[in-house]
Design a protein around this motif. Structure first.
Motif, mmCIF file in Angstrom:
data_model
loop_
_atom_site.group_PDB
_atom_site.id
_atom_site.type_symbol
_atom_site.label_atom_id
_atom_site.label_comp_id
_atom_site.label_asym_id
_atom_site.label_seq_id
_atom_site.Cartn_x
_atom_site.Cartn_y
_atom_site.Cartn_z
ATOM 1 N N UNK A 43 0.810 -1.213 0.000
ATOM 2 C CA UNK A 43 0.000 0.000 0.000
ATOM 3 C C UNK A 43 0.844 1.264 0.000
ATOM 4 N N UNK A 44 1.919 1.284 0.742
ATOM 5 C CA UNK A 44 2.759 2.483 0.804
ATOM 6 C C UNK A 44 3.318 2.824 -0.577
ATOM 7 N N UNK A 45 3.825 1.830 -1.289
ATOM 8 C CA UNK A 45 4.368 2.076 -2.623
ATOM 9 C C UNK A 45 3.270 2.548 -3.571
ATOM 10 N N UNK A 46 2.086 1.944 -3.423
ATOM 11 C CA UNK A 46 0.972 2.341 -4.284
ATOM 12 C C UNK A 46 0.591 3.793 -4.043
ATOM 13 N N UNK A 47 0.567 4.220 -2.780
ATOM 14 C CA UNK A 47 0.240 5.607 -2.460
ATOM 15 C C UNK A 47 1.260 6.552 -3.081
ATOM 16 N N UNK A 48 2.547 6.219 -2.931
ATOM 17 C CA UNK A 48 3.608 7.059 -3.501
ATOM 18 C C UNK A 48 3.504 7.126 -5.019
ATOM 19 N N UNK A 49 3.146 6.012 -5.625
ATOM 20 C CA UNK A 49 2.994 5.990 -7.080
ATOM 21 C C UNK A 49 1.836 6.876 -7.528
ATOM 22 N N UNK A 50 0.753 6.865 -6.773
ATOM 23 C CA UNK A 50 -0.431 7.648 -7.141
ATOM 24 C C UNK A 50 -0.221 9.150 -6.949
ATOM 25 N N UNK A 51 0.788 9.529 -6.181
ATOM 26 C CA UNK A 51 1.050 10.959 -5.989
ATOM 27 C C UNK A 51 1.466 11.636 -7.288
ATOM 28 N N UNK A 52 2.238 10.907 -8.125
ATOM 29 C CA UNK A 52 2.635 11.437 -9.440
ATOM 30 C C UNK A 52 3.274 12.818 -9.337
#
Length: 245
Positions: free
Chosen positions: A3-12
């Motif tokens: 989840x943490x990596x996914x959140x960082x990825x979604x920040x763009x």
């Protein structure tokens, strides 16, 4: 992906404060808690955490602007007090496909006075007798439960999260299509009018040509008659001369 990596990825390349809509569906929460979403997301309005293995919402951060939360298809069984405490402006909560077994588990949502839409479809609680009546009695401010109001009228179609900045486009496309249709009709009418006008002009030109031919023929006939008259005059004069002799 966790989840943490996914959140960082979604920040763009945006800061958390700039994000109004965040979707981290189908990633993995390693401990069954919310991960990566922090109080830095202070402008967040829509949050989706579908099928990420959540068992609790106790670590959900304070999100004062959040109005829509989708945590469907997880393993949440209770602990909804965090929603009322940390997300007081929630209006739409999707808890479908979780492990909520009793109506009492959602009693904590009573303090969410803006809550209008609640989805518990697929939860065990929906199999209880008088489930819908009990929920509407417990949460009188809720308008739609599992997609229907207390009178079994279906909820209107979702607006597809227009608040996330996507914006409505269907109407513009229809307007453009209507404009195209009008333009084509105008072109056809103009083209037809032009052809009709051209046809009328051709008929007028043909009429003028016929009249010119008739005028020329009349002039030729007149010339011939004048010649014949002159000839008859000379013949008469010749006859007179012969008689005098």
């Amino acid at each position: 992906m966790d989840m943490k990596k996914k959140v960082n990825l979604e920040l763009r390349d945006r800061s958390p404060a700039e994000v109004s809509m965040l979707a981290v569906d189908k990633c993995l929460s390693s401990d069954g808690e919310v991960q990566g979403v922090t109080e830095e997301f202070k402008g967040l309005e829509v949050l989706r955490m579908v099928n990420v293995g959540l068992k609790s919402l106790s670590k959900l951060p304070s999100l004062p602007k959040l109005h829509k939360l989708d945590v469907s298809d997880n393993a949440i069984c209770g602990g909804l007090e965090a929603l009322a405490e940390k997300c007081p402006n929630l209006a739409d909560i999707n808890l479908s496909g979780n492990k909520i077994r009793e109506v009492g588990a959602i009693e904590a949502l009573k303090s969410l006075k803006n809550l209008k839409t609640l989805d518990l479809f697929g939860c065990e609680v929906t199999t209880l007798d008088d489930y819908r009546d009990d929920v509407f009695r417990l949460l009188p401010h809720v308008t739609f439960l599992d997609g229907y109001d207390r009178h079994d009228n279906e909820a209107p179609d979702s607006d597809n999260d227009q608040d996330d900045g996507a914006g409505p486009h269907g109407d513009d496309d229809e307007d453009e299509e209507d404009e195209d249709d009008v333009s084509e009709e105008d072109e056809e009418e103009v083209g037809l009018s032009y052809l009709m006008k051209e046809g009328i002009q051709d008929e007028e030109d043909d009429g003028d040509y016929v009249e010119e031919e008739e005028d020329e023929e009349d002039e030729e006939d007149g010339d011939e008659e004048a010649v014949q008259g002159e000839k008859r005059k000379r013949d008469d004069d010749d006859d007179g001369d012969d008689d005098d002799e």
